[in-house]
Design an enzyme around this catalytic site. Structure first.
Site, PDB file in Angstrom:
ATOM      1  N   ARG A 164      -3.258  15.175   4.601  1.00 36.86           N
ATOM      2  CA  ARG A 164      -3.471  14.197   5.418  1.00 36.86           C
ATOM      3  C   ARG A 164      -4.528  14.648   6.294  1.00 36.86           C
ATOM      4  NH1 ARG A 164       0.310   9.953   4.875  1.00 36.86           N
ATOM      5  NH2 ARG A 164       2.209  10.508   4.224  1.00 36.86           N
TER       6      ARG A 164
ATOM      7  N   ASP B 178      -4.651   2.039   6.890  1.00 30.83           N
ATOM      8  CA  ASP B 178      -5.591   2.901   6.149  1.00 30.83           C
ATOM      9  C   ASP B 178      -6.378   2.417   4.804  1.00 30.83           C
ATOM     10  OD1 ASP B 178      -3.086   2.754   4.424  1.00 30.83           O
ATOM     11  OD2 ASP B 178      -2.851   4.745   4.489  1.00 30.83           O
TER      12      ASP B 178
ATOM     13  N   ASP C  88      -4.951  -1.272  -1.474  1.00 29.29           N
ATOM     14  CA  ASP C  88      -4.966  -1.036  -2.869  1.00 29.29           C
ATOM     15  C   ASP C  88      -4.553  -2.236  -3.669  1.00 29.29           C
ATOM     16  OD1 ASP C  88      -5.003  -0.131  -5.488  1.00 29.29           O
ATOM     17  OD2 ASP C  88      -3.468   1.428  -5.001  1.00 29.29           O
TER      18      ASP C  88
ATOM     19  N   LYS D  16       2.652   6.303   7.293  1.00 36.46           N
ATOM     20  CA  LYS D  16       1.929   7.305   8.122  1.00 36.46           C
ATOM     21  C   LYS D  16       0.323   7.371   8.086  1.00 36.46           C
ATOM     22  CE  LYS D  16       5.692  10.430   6.833  1.00 36.46           C
ATOM     23  NZ  LYS D  16       6.126  11.497   6.103  1.00 36.46           N
TER      24      LYS D  16
ATOM     25  N   ASP E 251      -2.464  10.595   2.030  1.00 34.35           N
ATOM     26  CA  ASP E 251      -1.833  11.910   1.343  1.00 34.35           C
ATOM     27  C   ASP E 251      -1.689  11.776  -0.257  1.00 34.35           C
ATOM     28  OD1 ASP E 251       0.328   9.698   1.464  1.00 34.35           O
ATOM     29  OD2 ASP E 251       1.509  11.325   0.804  1.00 34.35           O
TER      30      ASP E 251
HETATM   31  P1  IMP Z   1      -0.851  -1.423  -1.693  1.00 31.99           P
HETATM   32  O1  IMP Z   1       0.338  -2.322  -1.206  1.00 31.99           O
HETATM   33  O2  IMP Z   1      -1.046  -1.292  -3.086  1.00 31.99           O
HETATM   34  O3  IMP Z   1      -2.291  -2.288  -1.379  1.00 31.99           O
HETATM   35  O4  IMP Z   1      -0.844   0.005  -0.962  1.00 31.99           O
HETATM   36  C1  IMP Z   1      -1.012   0.198   0.136  1.00 31.99           C
HETATM   37  C2  IMP Z   1      -0.549   1.517   0.647  1.00 31.99           C
HETATM   38  O5  IMP Z   1      -0.570   2.523  -0.254  1.00 31.99           O
HETATM   39  C3  IMP Z   1      -1.527   2.013   1.810  1.00 31.99           C
HETATM   40  O6  IMP Z   1      -1.301   1.666   3.034  1.00 31.99           O
HETATM   41  C4  IMP Z   1      -1.522   3.381   1.621  1.00 31.99           C
HETATM   42  O7  IMP Z   1      -0.404   4.021   2.299  1.00 31.99           O
HETATM   43  C5  IMP Z   1      -0.840   3.794   0.049  1.00 31.99           C
HETATM   44  N1  IMP Z   1      -2.336   4.067  -0.740  1.00 31.99           N
HETATM   45  C6  IMP Z   1      -2.768   3.287  -1.574  1.00 31.99           C
HETATM   46  N2  IMP Z   1      -4.039   3.663  -2.286  1.00 31.99           N
HETATM   47  C7  IMP Z   1      -3.963   5.107  -1.793  1.00 31.99           C
HETATM   48  C8  IMP Z   1      -4.768   6.326  -2.242  1.00 31.99           C
HETATM   49  O8  IMP Z   1      -5.828   6.049  -3.070  1.00 31.99           O
HETATM   50  N3  IMP Z   1      -4.391   7.233  -1.441  1.00 31.99           N
HETATM   51  C9  IMP Z   1      -3.142   7.525  -0.695  1.00 31.99           C
HETATM   52  N4  IMP Z   1      -2.534   6.396  -0.498  1.00 31.99           N
HETATM   53  C10 IMP Z   1      -2.781   5.259  -1.164  1.00 31.99           C
HETATM   54 MG    MG Z   2       0.964   6.032   2.035  1.00 33.00          MG
END
Ligand code: IMP
Ligand code: MG
Length: 175
Positions: free
Chosen positions: A165, A100, A103, A43, A159
């Site tokens: 959000r 968005d 990470d 989302k 969120d």
């Molecule tokens: P990744 O797979 O660890 O890169 O995580 C990516 C997803 O985790 C993003 O698309 C976000 O939806 C969520 N996410 C990662 N970091 C944050 C944060 O600091 N705040 C909120 N959502 C996050």
């Molecule tokens: Mg998320």
């Protein structure tokens, strides 16, 4: 529990708007002879895609995908699961993934691999935020908004436990 008093502004509304408009203009220029499909990852990117698309002055199509990697936790589980797939066939199309935040990079990695298997003409990534974390994998992000410190951020679509959000800015939680 997060209370309103614990939220600090990281990127304010005006700064967001300026950057989002710049990214939109860049995409407009790069895709001027194409009709890309914006694939927004739900989302978290619903506000970002709604804003950026209004700065993209070429015909675009939209599709949406939802993945879950976090559940309700603040730390990535590492397992990416598609909870809503695309409605359209993207074979031969120019795809721009609208994300968005990156990470660990695992979600994006998984998504790129998954979408490439559907034989699009091209895939690029547009991500609003890129967290400064050590990663094992590198993702090529052609359109990037901001590099941010390794903090948990909320607002502008992001969120914590499905809350915040709707903040108009990107904030972080003072621990
Ligand atoms: P990744 O797979 O660890 O890169 O995580 C990516 C997803 O985790 C993003 O698309 C976000 O939806 C969520 N996410 C990662 N970091 C944050 C944060 O600091 N705040 C909120 N959502 C996050
Ligand atoms: Mg998320």
């Amino acid at each position: 529990m997060v209370s309103e008093n614990d939220i600090r502004v990281l990127i304010d509304e005006k700064t967001l708007r300026k950057k989002v408009s710049e990214l939109g203009k860049l995409i407009t220029k790069d895709y001027r002879d194409k009709k890309p499909v914006l694939v927004a990852i739900l989302k978290g990117s619903f506000i970002f895609v709604a804003d950026i698309c209004r700065y993209i002055k070429i015909p675009v199509m939209f599709d949406f995908m939802a993945v879950s990697s976090y559940g309700n936790a603040r730390v990535s589980s590492g397992i990416v699961r598609i909870t809503k797939d695309l409605d359209t066939n993207i074979e031969g199309r120019d795809i721009i993934i609208i994300e968005d935040i990156i990470d660990s990079g695992r979600t994006l990695n998984y998504l790129i691999k998954n979408l490439k298997a559907r034989n699009p003409a091209s895939i690029e990534v547009c991500a609003l935020l890129d967290k400064n974390v050590p990663r094992k994998t590198s993702n090529e992000v052609k359109y990037k908004g901001f590099d941010i410190p390794n903090k948990y951020v909320i607002g502008y679509g992001l969120d914590v436990g499905e809350k915040y959000r709707n903040l108009a800015y990107i904030g972080y939680i003072e621990e």
